[in-house]
Scaffold this motif. Structure first.
Motif, short mmCIF file in Angstrom:
data_model
loop_
_atom_site.label_atom_id
_atom_site.label_comp_id
_atom_site.label_asym_id
_atom_site.label_seq_id
_atom_site.Cartn_x
_atom_site.Cartn_y
_atom_site.Cartn_z
N ALA A 272 0.66 -1.37 -0.10
CA ALA A 272 0.17 0.02 -0.04
C ALA A 272 0.63 1.07 -0.09
O ALA A 272 0.56 2.30 -0.71
N ASP A 273 1.90 1.23 0.51
CA ASP A 273 2.89 2.41 0.76
C ASP A 273 3.32 2.49 -0.45
O ASP A 273 3.47 3.78 -1.01
N ALA A 274 4.02 1.60 -1.32
CA ALA A 274 4.78 1.53 -2.42
C ALA A 274 3.48 2.10 -3.45
O ALA A 274 3.82 3.11 -4.46
N ARG A 275 2.24 1.64 -3.38
CA ARG A 275 1.32 2.23 -4.31
C ARG A 275 0.85 3.74 -4.14
O ARG A 275 0.90 4.43 -4.92
N ALA A 276 1.10 4.39 -2.63
CA ALA A 276 0.62 5.52 -2.52
C ALA A 276 1.88 6.44 -2.91
O ALA A 276 1.90 7.62 -3.78
N LYS A 277 3.34 6.08 -3.01
CA LYS A 277 4.31 6.74 -3.65
C LYS A 277 4.21 6.67 -4.89
O LYS A 277 4.53 7.67 -5.64
N ALA A 278 3.65 5.66 -5.73
CA ALA A 278 3.62 5.64 -7.24
C ALA A 278 2.37 6.62 -7.54
O ALA A 278 2.69 7.14 -8.87
N HIS A 279 1.63 6.86 -6.85
CA HIS A 279 0.62 8.19 -7.37
C HIS A 279 1.25 9.37 -7.14
O HIS A 279 0.52 10.39 -7.78
N VAL A 280 2.29 9.59 -6.56
CA VAL A 280 2.96 11.03 -6.40
C VAL A 280 3.68 11.23 -7.86
O VAL A 280 4.44 10.42 -8.07
N GLN A 281 3.07 12.61 -8.37
CA GLN A 281 3.64 12.92 -9.63
C GLN A 281 4.07 14.32 -9.49
O GLN A 281 3.14 15.29 -9.65
N HIS A 282 5.35 14.41 -9.09
CA HIS A 282 5.95 15.92 -8.94
C HIS A 282 7.43 16.07 -9.53
O HIS A 282 7.99 14.84 -9.30
N PRO A 283 7.95 16.91 -10.22
CA PRO A 283 9.19 16.81 -10.80
C PRO A 283 10.10 16.87 -9.86
O PRO A 283 11.35 16.38 -10.24
#
Length: 736
Positions: A272-283
């Protein structure tokens, strides 16, 4: 006897193979990389003798030795090197070391000595948990060391004060030119793998969940990733430096330890943590690429940063200069504001979460998590960032008044404290022109030359009032012209051109195929062209469903990640990743679904794999657009990117990242198509029975630019900065 020879210099490899293959009764195999050597050892059923160069990438000879002895403990090892390895006596102890260049007879004698003596006891090599990163030159003017061997002990290409983990880099040894031709001189190009950051969470592990003590995975392959070295141990398990094999991309690999993986709750939390990180989209926030499970091992791959954390600056007593401090404040403030605005739960910020790359680009670790163990207020995060920055900037007397005041307000509580991230970013913007005037003013070399010419004319006329006024007017008009040119005119060129590919038989990776006449885009699809597609979708909201592929998930948008940033910079001829970008640059970060819908909108198709290869390889079936021999000066690839010295990336082909699609004219196929070997890899049509669509060609991110290469393990929804596309027509294009 089974012998494996490993050397990443193809000339030396072939010369020595010719010598070894003359030995009677021996099975000899060559390998140009450590991973290939391990595969050869497995295919042979074992190895009796490993002869390996020490300095290779991404797996050096010391790592290869450890991986081979782990699987085949009775194997003997002989090292070769063109560098002085005196500082690595402990790591090479018990093994012969041949100094390149050497006579073939010296290798034969070394083999005879190896099997005349009892096998040496293997020497354990300690594993350092620090990442081998370098202090940017803006912080400390430390001379660059010679290329370092990346052993299991982490090394640092630049010395860092008060950093006891640093290992001195071996100096290149002078070589006399009179050498037997069969053994060419070793090239000094050393490419140590950039190390991904350890994104550990500062909270302690739960009781009874100690760190995994199982064997290291160095040298093993986990799914699509070849594990190269260990970076450290985080909350969930070990973190490794690895290479994504299909595209030769260095990544960080976080592997959940076996004890936690046995606990379904902890396993679910990790995923779940990996999924949450994968949704972060910032340069400015490190990306998480994908998660997976192979052989019971659960992991996720994330972006790496070749640089230092601010924690390492603190430990080494290093100080940031003001330009870099302002860059970090801007990146960190913007990133934390993003997390706050999007209500993304995240871990607390600390000095190990902030990175400054060797290229001067700041990054923030991906702090996103499913559930935050501790939720800080924006004011508390502001204060934490302020305290971190105060620990790595010069003392007050050596700091400008503006930056000193800004940092002071960040750590304050009460009415004088900064009102939020917006106030911080405004404060940084106000200081930037004073500290970095060239970056802030965006004055080009041409602008400066024009101004200097005006000044010279003014002085030559004895500063007369009339000429002074005239000079000021000319300068003002020049500035206005530059501003108008940059912000109110388009930089887009007419590049929507197609090349006719005549009917005939073509040699492709699928054999000889007959193709009817078709027309293919001369250039890769550009940002400007894709912007028109998005504009059409905005004005025709019902059209998207007709353009989409039947299998495309309904909730997906065709707007690429960070489109506003890339398109915004492209319109004003700005930069991304410190590289120029324009409306003529290739559109990137596009999924296969995006490419398919764009092609439908144009009334075209994506090329089939055979059509794409025919356009690039011509009737002769060339390996590269220009011939069958690789030439890194003809293609925008990573072949000229020395990871030990990223500041010289692009020194041969002229590019750090992408280039305008019509810029690399030497990457031209026999039929006149541009950019098929490099720049960005390209989506092609999805074969009916294939699990995933196909990517063709190389890119700025890979050194493998063969036109017969294909990547078939990318899901259609995956998008990267190195992926673009072009289209084909099966009817003659309409002349405009």
């Amino acid at each position: 006897m089974n012998i494996i020879l490993a050397d990443d210099d193809p000339d030396i490899l072939q010369s020595l193979l010719a010598v070894l293959q003359q030995l009677p009764g021996q099975e000899v195999r060559g390998a140009g990389a450590g991973g290939v050597a391990l595969q050869a050892a497995a295919a042979m059923g074992g190895v009796d003798l490993l002869i390996t160069d020490v300095v290779m990438e991404p797996m050096n000879g010391l790592m290869l030795r450890d991986a081979v002895l782990k699987r085949f403990p009775s194997a003997r090892v002989i090292f070769m090197s063109g560098f002085d390895l005196s500082d690595y006596a402990e790591q090479t102890q018990g093994h012969q070391v041949l100094q390149k260049p050497f006579e073939p007879s010296e290798l034969i004698a070394a083999i005879e000595r190896e099997f005349a003596a009892p096998p040496p006891a293997p020497v354990p090599v300690p594993v350092a948990v620090a990442s081998p990163v370098a202090v940017p030159r803006a912080v400390a003017a430390v001379p660059v060391a010679q290329p370092a061997v990346r052993a299991a002990v982490a090394t640092q290409p630049w010395a860092v004060a008060a950093a006891p983990r640093a290992v001195a880099a071996p100096q290149a040894r002078a070589v006399q030119p009179a050498v037997v031709a069969a053994v060419p001189r070793a090239t000094p190009a050393v490419l140590p793998l950039p190390v991904a950051p350890v994104q550990s969470v500062p909270q302690p592990a739960p009781a009874g969940a100690e760190a995994d003590e199982s064997e290291s995975l160095i040298g093993e392959t986990l799914g699509a990733y070849q594990i190269v070295s260990e970076l450290g141990t985080g909350r969930w398990g070990r973190v490794y430096a690895a290479v994504q094999i299909s595209i030769n991309r260095p990544v960080g690999l976080k592997v959940l330890d076996a004890r936690r993986a046995a606990d379904e709750n902890q396993k679910a939390r990790f995923i779940a943590d990996a999924r949450a990180k994968a949704h972060v989209q910032h340069p400015s926030i490190l990306s998480v690429y994908e998660a997976g499970e192979v052989g019971g091992r659960i992991f996720y791959a994330h972006e790496y940063v070749d640089g230092h954390t601010l924690a390492e600056y603190q430990a080494g007593g290093q100080k940031l200069d003001e330009p870099n401090a302002l860059k970090i404040l801007r990146a960190a403030g913007d990133s934390l504001a993003y997390l706050q605005t999007h209500k993304i739960p995240h871990s607390a910020l600390d000095s190990s979460s902030i990175y400054l790359g060797q290229d001067g680009t700041p990054h923030l670790a991906n702090l996103a998590t499913q559930i935050a163990d501790q939720q800080l207020t924006p004011e508390q995060e502001m204060q934490a960032l302020g305290r971190i920055m105060l620990s790595v900037v010069p003392s007050a007397q050596n700091l400008s008044h503006g930056l000193r005041a800004l940092l002071g307000r960040m750590v304050q509580v009460g009415p004088n404290a900064l009102a939020g991230w917006g106030a911080l970013l405004q404060g940084v913007k106000a200081l930037e022109p004073k500290v970095v005037p060239v970056e802030a003013a965006k004055i080009s070399a041409q602008d400066r030359a024009a101004i200097e010419a005006v000044e010279a004319a003014r002085k030559s006329e004895k500063r007369s009032l009339i000429l002074t006024v005239g000079s000021m007017t000319i300068t003002l008009l020049a500035v206005i012209a530059v501003i108008w040119w940059k912000f109110f005119t388009t930089n887009e060129r007419i590049l929507d051109v197609q090349i006719e590919i005549p009917a005939g038989t073509y040699k492709t990776s699928n054999g000889s195929v007959h193709l009817d006449t078709f027309w293919i885009d001369k250039y890769e699809t550009t940002i400007g062209q894709y912007a028109k597609f998005l504009q059409y979708l905005d004005t025709h909201p019902t059209a998207e469903e007709e353009l989409n592929h039947p299998k495309q998930p309904r909730q997906l948008s065709h707007v690429p990640q960070n489109w506003d940033i890339y398109f915004g910079q492209a319109k004003v001829r700005g930069a991304a990743h410190s590289s120029p970008i324009s409306l003529n640059s290739p559109v990137m970060v596009v999924t296969w679904w995006d490419a398919y819908a764009f092609a439908r909108w144009k009334g075209r198709d994506l090329p089939s794999e055979d059509e794409w290869e025919a356009a690039g390889r011509g009737t002769q079936g060339l390996i590269y657009p220009w011939g069958n021999e690789f030439d890194k000066s003809k293609v925008n690839s990573s072949a000229d990117y020395n990871y030990a010295e990223p500041q010289i990336k692009g020194s041969v082909d002229g590019f750090n990242y992408w280039g305008d699609v019509d810029q690399m004219t030497s990457d031209k196929s026999p039929l006149g198509v541009i950019g098929m070997a490099g720049n960005v890899a390209e989506w092609v049509a999805w074969p009916d029975k294939a699990k995933f669509p196909t990517l063709k060609g190389g890119s700025f991110a890979t050194a493998d630019c063969r036109l017969d290469k294909n990547v078939t393990d990318r899901e259609p929804g995956k998008a990267e900065e190195w992926i673009g596309f072009r289209t084909v027509s099966h009817t003659p294009p309409v002349k405009k």
